[in-house]
Write a protein that holds these residues in place. Sequence first.
Motif, mmCIF file in Angstrom:
data_model
loop_
_atom_site.group_PDB
_atom_site.id
_atom_site.type_symbol
_atom_site.label_atom_id
_atom_site.label_comp_id
_atom_site.label_asym_id
_atom_site.label_seq_id
_atom_site.Cartn_x
_atom_site.Cartn_y
_atom_site.Cartn_z
ATOM 1 N N MET A 1 0.786 -1.135 0.131
ATOM 2 C CA MET A 1 0.013 -0.122 0.051
ATOM 3 C C MET A 1 1.042 1.275 -0.071
ATOM 4 N N ASP A 2 0.749 1.958 -1.050
ATOM 5 C CA ASP A 2 1.529 3.263 -1.110
ATOM 6 C C ASP A 2 1.077 4.366 -0.173
ATOM 7 N N ARG A 3 1.682 5.523 -0.443
ATOM 8 C CA ARG A 3 1.207 6.781 0.359
ATOM 9 C C ARG A 3 0.030 7.214 0.199
ATOM 10 N N ARG A 4 -0.528 7.314 -1.107
ATOM 11 C CA ARG A 4 -1.741 7.688 -1.718
ATOM 12 C C ARG A 4 -2.799 6.978 -1.030
ATOM 13 N N HIS A 5 -2.834 5.507 -1.201
ATOM 14 C CA HIS A 5 -3.935 4.740 -0.553
ATOM 15 C C HIS A 5 -3.853 4.777 1.069
ATOM 16 N N GLY A 6 -2.691 4.892 1.638
ATOM 17 C CA GLY A 6 -2.705 5.192 3.099
ATOM 18 C C GLY A 6 -3.528 6.402 3.543
ATOM 19 N N GLY A 7 -3.544 7.601 2.788
ATOM 20 C CA GLY A 7 -4.090 8.853 3.011
ATOM 21 C C GLY A 7 -5.488 8.526 2.621
ATOM 22 N N LEU A 8 -5.897 7.879 1.702
ATOM 23 C CA LEU A 8 -7.242 7.745 1.321
ATOM 24 C C LEU A 8 -8.050 6.911 2.482
ATOM 25 N N LEU A 9 -7.338 5.744 3.035
ATOM 26 C CA LEU A 9 -7.702 4.896 4.126
ATOM 27 C C LEU A 9 -7.905 5.881 5.457
ATOM 28 N N LEU A 10 -7.260 6.789 5.819
ATOM 29 C CA LEU A 10 -7.158 7.611 7.054
ATOM 30 C C LEU A 10 -8.458 8.694 6.597
ATOM 31 N N ALA A 11 -8.654 9.244 5.350
ATOM 32 C CA ALA A 11 -9.656 9.972 4.982
ATOM 33 C C ALA A 11 -11.103 9.290 5.128
ATOM 34 N N ALA A 12 -10.855 7.985 4.972
ATOM 35 C CA ALA A 12 -12.310 7.436 4.757
ATOM 36 C C ALA A 12 -12.705 6.926 6.351
ATOM 37 N N LEU A 13 -11.513 6.630 7.036
ATOM 38 C CA LEU A 13 -11.856 6.057 8.568
ATOM 39 C C LEU A 13 -12.334 7.631 9.178
ATOM 40 N N ALA A 14 -11.664 8.896 8.943
ATOM 41 C CA ALA A 14 -12.191 9.947 9.562
ATOM 42 C C ALA A 14 -13.813 10.325 9.251
ATOM 43 N N CYS A 15 -14.192 10.147 8.033
ATOM 44 C CA CYS A 15 -15.465 10.200 7.783
ATOM 45 C C CYS A 15 -16.310 9.354 8.228
ATOM 46 N N LEU A 16 -15.973 8.048 8.367
ATOM 47 C CA LEU A 16 -16.916 7.234 9.261
ATOM 48 C C LEU A 16 -17.070 7.545 10.550
ATOM 49 N N VAL A 17 -15.865 7.895 10.982
ATOM 50 C CA VAL A 17 -16.173 8.292 12.497
ATOM 51 C C VAL A 17 -16.879 9.410 12.912
#
Length: 51
Positions: A1-17
């Motif tokens: 998983m590269d940096r872009r996917h990690g950022g998207l994952l964090l953004a998605a988790l923040a949206c879910l929270v």
Amino acid sequence: MDRRHGGLLLAALACLVGLGLWIGEIDLGMEESITAPQPPAAPGNVPTGKP
């Protein structure tokens, strides 16, 4: 998983929270409005269902 996917994952988790907190706030607000004591209706203001 590269940096872009990690950022998207964090953004998605923040949206879910955020969504979960928002839904929780709405639920608590509705619960408070349901359990709030209602003032007694005056005898002349009781709806009868007839026009």
